[in-house]
Design an enzyme around this catalytic site. Structure first.
Site, mmCIF file in Angstrom:
data_model
loop_
_atom_site.group_PDB
_atom_site.id
_atom_site.type_symbol
_atom_site.label_atom_id
_atom_site.label_comp_id
_atom_site.label_asym_id
_atom_site.label_seq_id
_atom_site.Cartn_x
_atom_site.Cartn_y
_atom_site.Cartn_z
ATOM 1 N N SER A 4 -7.856 1.073 3.472
ATOM 2 C CA SER A 4 -8.332 0.579 2.176
ATOM 3 C C SER A 4 -9.554 -0.308 2.384
ATOM 4 C CB SER A 4 -7.208 -0.227 1.525
ATOM 5 O OG SER A 4 -7.663 -0.859 0.357
ATOM 6 N N GLU B 122 -3.959 8.266 -3.860
ATOM 7 C CA GLU B 122 -4.365 7.458 -2.696
ATOM 8 C C GLU B 122 -4.497 8.293 -1.426
ATOM 9 O OE1 GLU B 122 -5.946 4.088 -2.689
ATOM 10 O OE2 GLU B 122 -4.286 4.106 -4.106
ATOM 11 N N ARG C 41 0.839 -1.198 0.000
ATOM 12 C CA ARG C 41 0.000 0.000 0.000
ATOM 13 C C ARG C 41 0.880 1.257 0.000
ATOM 14 N NH1 ARG C 41 -5.178 1.752 -0.899
ATOM 15 N NH2 ARG C 41 -6.105 2.888 0.826
ATOM 16 N N THR D 66 -9.370 0.795 -9.533
ATOM 17 C CA THR D 66 -8.609 -0.281 -8.920
ATOM 18 C C THR D 66 -8.762 -1.483 -9.819
ATOM 19 O OG1 THR D 66 -9.119 0.632 -6.761
ATOM 20 C CG2 THR D 66 -8.524 -1.672 -6.768
HETATM 21 O O1 DON Z 1 -7.929 1.163 -1.355
HETATM 22 C C1 DON Z 1 -9.112 1.363 -1.563
HETATM 23 O O2 DON Z 1 -9.992 0.811 -0.946
HETATM 24 C C2 DON Z 1 -9.501 2.303 -2.683
HETATM 25 N N1 DON Z 1 -8.401 3.157 -3.008
HETATM 26 C C3 DON Z 1 -9.964 1.487 -3.843
HETATM 27 C C4 DON Z 1 -10.534 2.312 -4.958
HETATM 28 C C5 DON Z 1 -11.314 1.492 -5.908
HETATM 29 O O3 DON Z 1 -11.528 0.328 -5.727
HETATM 30 C C6 DON Z 1 -11.892 2.153 -7.070
HETATM 31 N N2 DON Z 1 -12.384 1.200 -8.042
HETATM 32 N N3 DON Z 1 -13.225 1.248 -8.839
#
Ligand code: DON
Length: 599
Positions: A466, A434, A112, A395
């Protein structure tokens, strides 16, 4: 900034917008039976790689056929997605990788992003203490210190069989020779997020002469970067490349320094474990909230006979599952953050007696309004500050099983679609945004209308909370014998990740859907606050009406906007046929360019 999840998904999530005109007609249908009948998984007798991009899936298989194991294939996929899926595949982001070897031993790699040393709790507030809209999402200051290169190269070094150069060869080839874009992909590259920054506009948008379907996207700068990493993985964090990244950041007003990069480290963490109906669940620990919340949801549900209540996606099942979501998400928001900065009540959250107490608060035929939800007394410590957390939007997840039975489940991200929008000059990769996964200000709703707790406030070196939930499920094992591999699961989708994985587990284990049907089943989501049941557009209207009659506030994406394709997430799944041992791939057909590839 949009104020709720649906608005955020519509306006910033490339997947949602890009699919608008291209989601196959079948998936737009409101008849769930149509999707769930006759949809067969991809079968393979040796190995399986399932990702959102066919070239990345093929990269994984190529490496497996050269004698690589599941980790080599996952590393090949991770680097390949950084080339062919720039919306989320990345070198400039971070993620998690769960490995289960054929003997049953598990490893969880936390790669991360971290807050740079110069980051501070109030860095996204103006002089009046108000959140500056977009600052944690767009541009240089939105990025955390990237972990993907460290994570993927660590995985290869410690758990792979091939050399890094072998694992990276397909990605290097895809970057230098290019790959052919589908209409969905070409359209996604028109993202406004990329238009804001000159280098991104040049590379991904040909300076305004947008790529069209059938054209080839070549990324020579990225190819050079990948070659340098293949030769010396330390270059990114401690070498000339680190200096290049740091001076680019400095020139653009970013916070990431050469020292931040040098100090970045992958962490091996103990995965979260749970049990569900005779299966063992191994899943993501903090700094992801995903695993512990998934286990809490499943613990609450374990006391219900779901198929007896109704079929998959029937109103009675959706009601009970939603109530479990609501309760577990309340805890998620109140308690979770980086475990290196907080004492987290994980044991209490996973306590079966606590789940039973939550379960008894569920009314059989009507929702409990979130505003009146009371946490059962006597189980949890007082929360640091009441409040749920937030997510953002891009993601990707990939699943691999090799011929020996080693399995990898990995979800990694830039956070928003194309991350911060900033591509590093001369290196050709996008940086993450992030930092938006942190609490910008306690008590202030984020783009999804969620409020965050202080456990997730910004601090130097801290990892943002997350929701990513890479998960591996086996039959129940004992101290003298490990269980057998049953499922590899995961998805993107911000705050919807955990409910999507939970729904996938339930559809497979409780309701017996095959793994392709599981990937394609219409999704529903509740996250405690806002008190609203979100439904994908393809969710059955009669069932939505029944839930409304029960008392739910329903938000069906189609109602919000007819042009919106109304989908979220991207489950890329593998199941093992318990009778034959055959591998079954379930690729999420919400996108037209992914693939379950096996041999
Ligand atoms: O780490 C996380 O939970 C978010 N940054 C994830 C973002 C995400 O899944 C966007 N997808 N469509």
């Amino acid at each position: 900034m949009p104020r709720n999840l649906l608005a955020a998904l519509k306006s910033t999530c490339f997947v949602t917008r890009a699919s608008a005109v291209l989601v196959p007609a079948l998936l737009m249908s409101t008849s769930m039976e149509a999707q769930q009948a006759g949809v067969e998984p991809t079968r393979a007798s040796h190995a399986m790689v399932v990702t959102i991009h066919h070239d990345a899936s093929d990269a994984g298989v190529e490496v497996l056929k050269q004698g690589g194991n599941a980790v080599d294939a996952a590393v090949a996929v991770g680097f390949a997605l950084a080339v062919v899926y720039p919306a989320a595949g990345n070198l400039g982001g971070g993620g998690f990788m769960l490995i289960r070897d054929r003997h049953g031993k598990t490893h969880f790699l936390d790669y991360r992003e971290k807050a740079p040393a110069a980051a501070s709790r109030d860095m996204y507030l103006d002089e009046h203490g108000n959140v500056i809209p977009g600052m944690s999402l767009v541009g240089y200051k939105a990025s955390g210190v990237p972990g993907s290169v460290a994570g993927l190269t660590y995985a290869q070094k410690h758990y792979g069989k091939l050399t890094l150069a072998q694992d990276m060869a397909p990605a290097i080839r895809l970057a230098s020779e290019g790959f052919v874009l589908t209409a969905q992909e070409a359209r996604a590259l028109q993202s406004k997020n990329l238009t804001r920054f000159a280098v991104s506009t040049r590379i991904f948008q040909r300076d305004g002469n947008f790529y069209q379907a059938g054209e080839t996207l070549r990324q020579p700068e990225l190819a050079e970067t990948l070659k340098r990493i293949a030769k010396d993985p330390g270059d990114f964090y401690k070498g000339a490349m680190a200096q290049q990244i740091a001076s680019f950041e400095k020139a653009g007003g970013g916070l990431i320094t050469a020292d931040d990069l040098a100090k970045y480290e992958v962490k091996e963490r103990k995965p979260i474990r749970g049990k569900y109906r005779g299966y063992d669940i191994v899943t993501a620990p903090p700094p992801s909230s995903g695993g512990i919340v998934l286990v809490e949801i499943l613990n609450i549900l374990s006391g219900f006979d779901l198929p007896k209540l109704g079929a998959d996606r029937s109103a009675s099942q959706v009601h009970i599952i939603t109530e479990a979501f609501r309760r577990a998400y309340m805890d998620r928001g109140d308690y979770l953050g980086d475990p290196d900065f907080n004492q987290l009540p994980l044991k209490q959250m996973a306590n079966l007696k606590y789940a039973a107490a939550w379960r008894s608060s569920i009314e059989p035929a009507k929702p409990t309004p979130s505003a009146s939800l009371v946490r059962p007394a006597g189980f949890m410590p007082p929360p640091p500050q009441a409040a749920p957390v937030k997510e953002s939007t891009q993601t990707t997840h990939f699943s691999v099983v090799d011929a020996e039975g080693n399995a990898v489940s990995s979800t990694y991200t830039l956070n928003g679609g194309f991350g911060s929008g900033v591509t590093v000059e001369g290196l050709g990769f996008l940086m993450n945004n992030e930092m938006d996964d942190f609490t910008s200000k306690v008590g202030v709703p984020n783009v999804y209308g969620l409020i965050q707790s202080s456990a997730n406030s910004i601090a130097p070196g801290k990892r943002p909370l997350s929701a990513m939930t890479p998960t591996i499920i086996t039959t129940h094992g004992h101290w003298y014998r490990h269980g057998k591999l049953a499922y590899v699961m995961g998805t993107p989708g911000g705050s919807t990740i955990i409910t999507t994985v939970a729904n996938d587990v339930i559809s497979a284990i409780d309701n017996g859907l095959n793994i392709q049907q599981v990937a394609d089943a219409p999704r529903f989501h509740h996250q405690y606050l806002p008190d609203r049941l979100d439904l994908e557009k393809k969710f059955s209207i009669p069932v939505a009406d029944q839930l409304k009659t029960m008392g739910y506030t329903i938000n069906r994406l189609a109602v919000a906007d007819e042009k919106n394709p109304g989908v979220w997430g991207d489950s890329e799944l593998i199941a093992v046929d318990p009778k034959t041992g055959e591998l079954l791939g379930g690729h999420d057909s919400r996108r037209d360019y992914g693939k379950a590839a096996g041999y």
